[in-house]
Design a protein around this motif. Structure first.
Motif, mmCIF file in Angstrom:
data_model
loop_
_atom_site.group_PDB
_atom_site.id
_atom_site.type_symbol
_atom_site.label_atom_id
_atom_site.label_comp_id
_atom_site.label_asym_id
_atom_site.label_seq_id
_atom_site.Cartn_x
_atom_site.Cartn_y
_atom_site.Cartn_z
ATOM 1 N N ARG A 1 0.843 -1.193 0.000
ATOM 2 C CA ARG A 1 0.000 0.000 0.000
ATOM 3 C C ARG A 1 0.878 1.242 0.000
ATOM 4 N NH1 ARG A 1 0.026 3.244 4.259
ATOM 5 N NH2 ARG A 1 0.388 2.464 6.373
ATOM 6 N N THR A 2 0.277 2.380 -0.321
ATOM 7 C CA THR A 2 1.000 3.645 -0.245
ATOM 8 C C THR A 2 1.481 3.863 1.192
ATOM 9 O OG1 THR A 2 -0.396 4.560 -1.984
ATOM 10 C CG2 THR A 2 0.839 6.128 -0.643
ATOM 11 N N ARG A 3 2.741 4.253 1.325
ATOM 12 C CA ARG A 3 3.433 4.430 2.604
ATOM 13 C C ARG A 3 3.619 3.110 3.340
ATOM 14 N NH1 ARG A 3 -0.350 8.145 3.328
ATOM 15 N NH2 ARG A 3 -1.007 7.239 5.315
ATOM 16 N N GLY A 4 3.555 2.018 2.616
ATOM 17 C CA GLY A 4 3.825 0.722 3.224
ATOM 18 C C GLY A 4 5.319 0.500 3.411
ATOM 19 N N THR A 5 5.637 -0.542 4.192
ATOM 20 C CA THR A 5 7.023 -0.816 4.570
ATOM 21 C C THR A 5 7.423 -2.234 4.179
ATOM 22 O OG1 THR A 5 6.973 0.721 6.436
ATOM 23 C CG2 THR A 5 8.621 -1.036 6.525
ATOM 24 N N ILE A 6 8.598 -2.357 3.587
ATOM 25 C CA ILE A 6 9.209 -3.663 3.335
ATOM 26 C C ILE A 6 10.371 -3.797 4.310
ATOM 27 C CG2 ILE A 6 10.410 -5.134 1.683
ATOM 28 C CD1 ILE A 6 8.915 -3.622 -0.539
ATOM 29 N N SER A 7 10.223 -4.707 5.272
ATOM 30 C CA SER A 7 11.265 -4.971 6.263
ATOM 31 C C SER A 7 12.018 -6.214 5.826
ATOM 32 C CB SER A 7 10.645 -5.219 7.643
ATOM 33 O OG SER A 7 9.883 -4.123 8.084
ATOM 34 N N THR A 8 13.265 -6.057 5.431
ATOM 35 C CA THR A 8 13.993 -7.194 4.883
ATOM 36 C C THR A 8 15.133 -7.602 5.804
ATOM 37 O OG1 THR A 8 15.143 -8.050 2.933
ATOM 38 C CG2 THR A 8 15.467 -5.720 3.436
ATOM 39 N N TYR A 9 15.127 -8.876 6.197
ATOM 40 C CA TYR A 9 16.132 -9.393 7.126
ATOM 41 C C TYR A 9 17.072 -10.389 6.464
ATOM 42 C CZ TYR A 9 12.678 -13.166 7.447
ATOM 43 O OH TYR A 9 11.785 -14.168 7.144
ATOM 44 N N ALA A 10 16.869 -10.666 5.166
ATOM 45 C CA ALA A 10 17.750 -11.580 4.428
ATOM 46 C C ALA A 10 17.481 -11.399 2.941
ATOM 47 C CB ALA A 10 17.514 -13.028 4.841
ATOM 48 N N ASP B 1 13.113 0.433 -9.019
ATOM 49 C CA ASP B 1 12.516 1.431 -9.898
ATOM 50 C C ASP B 1 12.224 2.641 -9.017
ATOM 51 O OD1 ASP B 1 10.621 3.068 -11.216
ATOM 52 O OD2 ASP B 1 9.975 1.388 -12.464
ATOM 53 N N VAL B 2 13.043 3.665 -9.138
ATOM 54 C CA VAL B 2 12.955 4.804 -8.226
ATOM 55 C C VAL B 2 11.586 5.471 -8.306
ATOM 56 C CG1 VAL B 2 13.899 7.077 -7.672
ATOM 57 C CG2 VAL B 2 15.440 5.180 -8.248
ATOM 58 N N LEU B 3 11.076 5.716 -9.523
ATOM 59 C CA LEU B 3 9.797 6.403 -9.654
ATOM 60 C C LEU B 3 8.675 5.577 -9.031
ATOM 61 C CD1 LEU B 3 8.161 8.762 -10.689
ATOM 62 C CD2 LEU B 3 7.966 7.590 -12.913
ATOM 63 N N GLN B 4 8.666 4.277 -9.274
ATOM 64 C CA GLN B 4 7.634 3.419 -8.695
ATOM 65 C C GLN B 4 7.627 3.528 -7.171
ATOM 66 O OE1 GLN B 4 8.378 -0.778 -9.042
ATOM 67 N NE2 GLN B 4 6.226 -1.336 -8.783
ATOM 68 N N ASN B 5 8.802 3.521 -6.563
ATOM 69 C CA ASN B 5 8.886 3.586 -5.111
ATOM 70 C C ASN B 5 8.570 4.982 -4.581
ATOM 71 O OD1 ASN B 5 9.992 0.942 -3.780
ATOM 72 N ND2 ASN B 5 11.010 1.126 -5.765
ATOM 73 N N MET B 6 8.911 6.004 -5.354
ATOM 74 C CA MET B 6 8.544 7.358 -4.951
ATOM 75 C C MET B 6 7.034 7.538 -4.936
ATOM 76 S SD MET B 6 11.440 9.697 -6.836
ATOM 77 C CE MET B 6 10.718 11.229 -6.269
ATOM 78 N N VAL B 7 6.366 7.040 -5.986
ATOM 79 C CA VAL B 7 4.904 7.156 -6.060
ATOM 80 C C VAL B 7 4.249 6.424 -4.896
ATOM 81 C CG1 VAL B 7 2.878 6.512 -7.417
ATOM 82 C CG2 VAL B 7 4.873 7.524 -8.546
ATOM 83 N N LEU B 8 4.819 5.278 -4.521
ATOM 84 C CA LEU B 8 4.286 4.520 -3.395
ATOM 85 C C LEU B 8 4.660 5.133 -2.044
ATOM 86 C CD1 LEU B 8 4.902 0.755 -4.301
ATOM 87 C CD2 LEU B 8 2.701 1.811 -3.729
#
Length: 339
Positions: A241-250, A260-267
């Motif tokens: 979702r917009t302003r969602g978080t991906i927490s990556t531990y591995a 994709d910078v633009l895709q992540n900026m829009v999100l």
């Protein structure tokens, strides 16, 4: 006392089963008679030297475990003698971990274990549970602490829900009130993630997993706890979702990560990269307190019927325990120290 040690980095064969003197706790420390030692990927990585420089001439491995306090150092309440505890980060910055009959740790890293929780539960907490807590408490719009209701209305995606961290993510997120989705790769792993408490399981190798997740969470997922960022990034962004978080531990599989910078900026996406050792003492202490509360509530059981099969080895076969973890066995590898 009996202990496992290694003097040189290398394959599991560098581990030796030896006799050592009983350690004495210093100021602010406790000595624990270890019942069960937990094995994590970081333990074999440290032994092999993969990204973990060796700082001591001799090391007893393993960060996690459970047992009973049998002595305390200066400044520690003597009433703690006889207390059942679970341990975390025992070998972090120290030469002596939990692969021994006794180990010494700072008192704050020996957390009381309720009588109704077995040593298997205690030895399975540590790195997996504290990492899972961190993954669930770094979102911009989310809580910094976990308790029942803290994640009400949130949707959590646990990638690899059949793994030890994914299992803890499912259990903690459900305890805190989230709707929990887990991605898996086989019917057997689906069974385990469901047993852990996932509300929904999605086979990411079948059909259109992004569409299936969007049917469950039309507005998107709030938090993704990710074990293989390179392989799963496209799916994660498709359901975030917009302003969602991906927490990556591995980054299991080692697939390179391209953004994709633009895709992540829009999100307005947030990426949080996690390593427990550098999370800071305040974050670790808060996580230990919340995990202890979840254990008291019975929210973190282990065993195949709870989604985390236990694979056991005696102390003198610790090398085989390391091989099992290196070979990605499904479940939690434990070493029985006190028999």
């Amino acid at each position: 006392m009996k202990a496992i040690i290694y003097r040189d980095n290398g394959a599991p064969d560098v581990l030796r089963f030896v006799d050592r003197d009983l350690p004495e706790p210093g100021p602010g420390e406790v000595r624990v008679r270890v019942a069960v030692s937990g094995v994590n990927p970081t333990d074999w990585q440290a032994r092999s030297g993969a990204g973990h420089p060796k700082h001591f001439s001799e090391v007893t491995p393993h960060l996690d475990g459970a047992g009973t306090i049998d002595a305390v150092g200066e400044g520690v309440d003597r009433s703690r003698v006889g207390q059942r505890v679970w341990l975390f980060m025992a070998a972090a910055g120290r030469p002596t971990g939990t692969a021994a009959e006794f180990t010494v740790v700072p008192a704050g890293q020996a957390v009381p274990l309720p009588d109704e929780a077995g040593f298997d539960v205690g030895a399975s907490l540590g790195v997996p549970a504290l990492t899972a807590h961190r993954a669930l408490t770094v979102a911009e719009d989310g809580p910094r602490r976990l308790r029942p209701g803290a994640l009400d209305g949130k949707v959590v995606l646990a990638a690899g829900g059949a793994g030890a961290v994914g299992h803890a993510v499912i259990q903690l997120a459900r305890w805190a009130g989230a709707t929990v989705i887990s991605t898996i790769s086989s019917p057997e792993k689906a069974r385990l993630a469901t047993a852990a408490g996932a509300h929904h399981v999605i086979d990411y190798r079948e059909g259109d997993p992004a569409a299936d997740i969007r049917k469950i969470a039309p507005d998107g997922v709030d938090i993704v706890a990710e074990v293989a960022l390179g392989a799963n990034l496209a799916l994660d962004l498709a359901v975030l979702r917009t302003r969602g978080t991906i927490s990556t531990y591995a980054n299991d599989g080692g697939t390179p990560v391209e953004l994709d910078v633009l895709q992540n900026m829009v999100l307005n996406a947030r990426f949080q990269f996690l390593i427990l050792y550098l999370a800071g003492p305040e974050a670790r202490a808060a996580a230990a307190q919340d995990v202890a509360a979840a254990v008291r509530d019975g929210a973190l059981p282990v065993g195949e019927e709870h989604g985390l099969p236990l694979i056991r080895f005696p102390l003198d076969r610790t090398a085989d325990a390391h091989r099992a973890v290196e070979n990605h066995v499904v479940g939690k590898v434990l070493v029985d120290v006190t028999v």
